[in-house]
Design a protein around this motif. Structure first.
Motif, PDB file in Angstrom:
ATOM      1  N   GLN A 124      75.018  30.921  49.801  1.00  0.00           N
ATOM      2  CA  GLN A 124      75.642  31.923  50.654  1.00  0.00           C
ATOM      3  C   GLN A 124      75.798  31.363  52.062  1.00  0.00           C
ATOM      4  N   ILE A 125      76.987  31.508  52.602  1.00  0.00           N
ATOM      5  CA  ILE A 125      77.306  30.981  53.929  1.00  0.00           C
ATOM      6  C   ILE A 125      77.644  32.156  54.837  1.00  0.00           C
ATOM      7  N   PHE A 126      77.064  32.140  56.043  1.00  0.00           N
ATOM      8  CA  PHE A 126      77.293  33.237  56.991  1.00  0.00           C
ATOM      9  C   PHE A 126      78.588  32.996  57.753  1.00  0.00           C
ATOM     10  N   ASP A 127      79.456  33.984  57.715  1.00  0.00           N
ATOM     11  CA  ASP A 127      80.732  33.930  58.429  1.00  0.00           C
ATOM     12  C   ASP A 127      80.568  34.660  59.755  1.00  0.00           C
ATOM     13  N   PHE A 128      80.525  33.892  60.844  1.00  0.00           N
ATOM     14  CA  PHE A 128      80.301  34.495  62.158  1.00  0.00           C
ATOM     15  C   PHE A 128      81.476  35.368  62.581  1.00  0.00           C
ATOM     16  N   ALA A 129      82.680  35.060  62.120  1.00  0.00           N
ATOM     17  CA  ALA A 129      83.842  35.857  62.508  1.00  0.00           C
ATOM     18  C   ALA A 129      83.755  37.270  61.949  1.00  0.00           C
ATOM     19  N   ASN A 130      83.303  37.381  60.686  1.00  0.00           N
ATOM     20  CA  ASN A 130      83.208  38.695  60.045  1.00  0.00           C
ATOM     21  C   ASN A 130      81.795  39.252  60.063  1.00  0.00           C
ATOM     22  N   GLN A 131      80.822  38.442  60.543  1.00  0.00           N
ATOM     23  CA  GLN A 131      79.423  38.863  60.605  1.00  0.00           C
ATOM     24  C   GLN A 131      78.904  39.300  59.231  1.00  0.00           C
ATOM     25  N   ARG A 132      79.213  38.486  58.228  1.00  0.00           N
ATOM     26  CA  ARG A 132      78.732  38.780  56.891  1.00  0.00           C
ATOM     27  C   ARG A 132      78.654  37.484  56.090  1.00  0.00           C
ATOM     28  N   PHE A 133      77.831  37.525  55.009  1.00  0.00           N
ATOM     29  CA  PHE A 133      77.687  36.368  54.133  1.00  0.00           C
ATOM     30  C   PHE A 133      78.781  36.378  53.066  1.00  0.00           C
ATOM     31  N   HIS A 134      79.238  35.207  52.687  1.00  0.00           N
ATOM     32  CA  HIS A 134      80.109  35.087  51.530  1.00  0.00           C
ATOM     33  C   HIS A 134      79.573  33.976  50.639  1.00  0.00           C
ATOM     34  N   THR A 135      79.805  34.114  49.358  1.00  0.00           N
ATOM     35  CA  THR A 135      79.239  33.207  48.365  1.00  0.00           C
ATOM     36  C   THR A 135      80.182  32.034  48.111  1.00  0.00           C
ATOM     37  N   GLU A 136      79.633  30.841  48.235  1.00  0.00           N
ATOM     38  CA  GLU A 136      80.364  29.610  47.941  1.00  0.00           C
ATOM     39  C   GLU A 136      79.843  29.066  46.617  1.00  0.00           C
ATOM     40  N   LEU A 137      80.675  29.110  45.575  1.00  0.00           N
ATOM     41  CA  LEU A 137      80.251  28.674  44.253  1.00  0.00           C
ATOM     42  C   LEU A 137      80.169  27.157  44.181  1.00  0.00           C
ATOM     43  N   GLY A 138      79.187  26.667  43.425  1.00  0.00           N
ATOM     44  CA  GLY A 138      79.000  25.244  43.244  1.00  0.00           C
ATOM     45  C   GLY A 138      79.765  24.714  42.049  1.00  0.00           C
ATOM     46  N   PRO A 139      79.690  23.401  41.812  1.00  0.00           N
ATOM     47  CA  PRO A 139      80.463  22.785  40.728  1.00  0.00           C
ATOM     48  C   PRO A 139      80.020  23.197  39.330  1.00  0.00           C
ATOM     49  N   ILE A 140      78.852  23.833  39.195  1.00  0.00           N
ATOM     50  CA  ILE A 140      78.418  24.262  37.864  1.00  0.00           C
ATOM     51  C   ILE A 140      79.300  25.388  37.337  1.00  0.00           C
ATOM     52  N   HIS A 141      80.054  26.034  38.233  1.00  0.00           N
ATOM     53  CA  HIS A 141      80.934  27.136  37.830  1.00  0.00           C
ATOM     54  C   HIS A 141      82.282  26.573  37.383  1.00  0.00           C
ATOM     55  N   ALA A 142      82.270  25.898  36.251  1.00  0.00           N
ATOM     56  CA  ALA A 142      83.476  25.328  35.657  1.00  0.00           C
ATOM     57  C   ALA A 142      83.344  25.410  34.151  1.00  0.00           C
ATOM     58  N   ASN A 143      84.469  25.255  33.453  1.00  0.00           N
ATOM     59  CA  ASN A 143      84.423  25.300  31.992  1.00  0.00           C
ATOM     60  C   ASN A 143      83.679  24.113  31.412  1.00  0.00           C
ATOM     61  N   PHE A 144      83.941  22.926  31.959  1.00  0.00           N
ATOM     62  CA  PHE A 144      83.271  21.715  31.512  1.00  0.00           C
ATOM     63  C   PHE A 144      82.632  21.040  32.716  1.00  0.00           C
ATOM     64  N   VAL A 145      81.348  20.776  32.606  1.00  0.00           N
ATOM     65  CA  VAL A 145      80.598  20.170  33.704  1.00  0.00           C
ATOM     66  C   VAL A 145      79.966  18.888  33.207  1.00  0.00           C
ATOM     67  N   LEU A 146      80.271  17.788  33.881  1.00  0.00           N
ATOM     68  CA  LEU A 146      79.678  16.493  33.560  1.00  0.00           C
ATOM     69  C   LEU A 146      78.582  16.191  34.564  1.00  0.00           C
ATOM     70  N   LEU A 147      77.347  16.123  34.073  1.00  0.00           N
ATOM     71  CA  LEU A 147      76.200  15.764  34.914  1.00  0.00           C
ATOM     72  C   LEU A 147      75.893  14.298  34.659  1.00  0.00           C
ATOM     73  N   ASP A 148      76.406  13.443  35.530  1.00  0.00           N
ATOM     74  CA  ASP A 148      76.259  12.006  35.343  1.00  0.00           C
ATOM     75  C   ASP A 148      74.871  11.567  35.795  1.00  0.00           C
ATOM     76  N   GLU A 149      74.176  10.865  34.903  1.00  0.00           N
ATOM     77  CA  GLU A 149      72.808  10.383  35.159  1.00  0.00           C
ATOM     78  C   GLU A 149      71.898  11.543  35.569  1.00  0.00           C
ATOM     79  N   ILE A 150      71.766  12.483  34.648  1.00  0.00           N
ATOM     80  CA  ILE A 150      71.022  13.707  34.924  1.00  0.00           C
ATOM     81  C   ILE A 150      69.560  13.432  35.256  1.00  0.00           C
ATOM     82  N   ASN A 151      69.010  12.347  34.714  1.00  0.00           N
ATOM     83  CA  ASN A 151      67.599  12.062  34.967  1.00  0.00           C
ATOM     84  C   ASN A 151      67.353  11.513  36.372  1.00  0.00           C
TER      85      ASN A 151
END
Length: 366
Positions: A124-151
């Motif tokens: 969640q990132i705070f937007d100072f212009a609107n004085q509210r938080f908005h959610t920034e989705l990460g790369p896991i929110h995709a149909n296919f996710v490649l986790l290269d060298e997961i270990n």
């Protein structure tokens, strides 16, 4: 062993109005869980879709038929896939081909020790212009996710992956956000490097439906690979040059729904349970001395994976029923990462594949 006496028959009592029946149990009717059988049209469509996927692989990947089938079958079964091999065997390329073969979103994450859960899930990132938080989705929110060298990712980040893979959703700022459908994680790991890596815990490994291990290509396959690269004129993957039209997300959802409707007989389900139970030192034919080789056998999630992979294999083969050979074909990939060897077995050079070979040979086929 004394047998219990037969339970006396209780005469049926009519239920009183309003759903009350004083002094009697209110027995509910059984829940109907039967699904509609697959039609010949469904089987034909599934076969055509799988042929299109294989054709796209043929234009960009030489050899590695077992990995190609593992990717397509796991996607159809609705699971996640872990690929293990030494560097340079096209793990990432194979994952990109599958993702580009479906017109869904694709994200690649290069796992490093400093990768944080918010880098993967979002924040969640705070937007100072609107004085509210908005959610920034990460790369896991995709149909296919490649986790290269997961270990290479730390334990905290691995736990964030665990929730996404197990629950099909993430939590950001206390709010549950479902992941898109279809959703599939393809992870790769390098088994020869230990510096800067974090061993995946058993709980994380168990979330992957299968673990595929790649081997070196033959000399003929390697030469064909060089010929393909020189003819293509580029080392990068161009989806527009694959020829066959990409599948839609609805096509993938159809394959997954159709796979779940493939018939599994009681004997096949018993066979899957027997395979998993034998790895735990039980089953219909326990293996003598297995306890000295295996410290942790396959969990019940293994029998679920065997059935789901068997259904997917049957569907992609044009059948609406599972046969024992379907389970045998995926037994190594399903059980490989769920069987933990003892230190004595590792010192003697025994591998999990050796144990699985013995299990498959020992368990009676229905």
């Amino acid at each position: 062993m004394a047998l219990l006496p037969p339970r006396p028959q209780v005469p049926h009592q009519p239920q009183a109005a309003g759903g009350q029946n004083s002094g009697q149990l209110n027995v509910q009717p059984p829940i109907q869980t039967t699904q509609s059988a697959l039609s010949a049209q469904d089987l034909s469509r599934a076969k055509a879709l799988s042929d299109r996927l294989r054709a796209r692989f043929a234009t960009s990947l030489v050899g590695q038929e077992s990995l190609r089938e593992a990717l397509i079958t796991t996607m159809t079964a609705g699971g996640h896939l872990l690929i293990e091999s030494v560097p340079g065997l096209a793990k990432t390329t194979a994952a990109q081909i599958l993702a580009s073969s479906v017109s869904g979103s694709f994200k690649r994450v290069q796992c490093t020790p400093d990768l944080m859960p918010s880098d993967l899930v979002g924040t969640q990132i705070f937007d100072f212009a609107n004085q509210r938080f908005h959610t920034e989705l990460g790369p896991i929110h995709a149909n296919f996710v490649l986790l290269d060298e997961i270990n290479r990712s730390n334990a905290k980040t691995q736990s964030a992956m665990l929730e996404a893979m197990a629950e099909g959703a993430t939590t950001i700022g206390g709010k549950r956000i479902p992941l898109p459908k279809p959703f599939m994680v393809i992870a790769t790991q390098n088994p020869i490097e230990e510096e800067g890596t974090y061993t995946l815990p058993e709980a994380q490994m168990d979330r992957f439906m299968i673990k595929a291990v790649m081997t070196y290509p033959s000399a003929d396959e390697e030469q064909r690979m060089l010929g393909m690269l020189t003819q293509r004129g580029s080392d990068s993957l161009e989806p527009s040059q694959m020829g066959q039209e990409a599948l839609s997300n609805q096509d993938v959802l159809f394959l997954r729904d159709a796979a779940k409707r493939v018939h599994v007989s009681d004997s096949i389900m018993g066979y899957a349970v027997d395979l998993a139970a034998t790895s735990r030192g039980m089953g219909t034919r326990p293996i003598p001395g297995l306890a000295s080789l295996v410290r942790l056998g396959a969990s019940p999630r293994a029998s679920i994976a065997l059935v789901r992979m068997g259904q997917a294999k049957a569907l992609l083969s044009g059948r609406d029923y599972v046969i024992p050979e379907d389970l045998k074909a995926c037994a190594h990939d399903v059980l490989r990462h769920r069987i933990m060897l003892t230190f004595e077995a590792q010192a003697d050079g025994t591998s999990t594949d050796d144990i699985i070979n013995t299990i498959v040979e020992t368990v009676p086929v229905p």
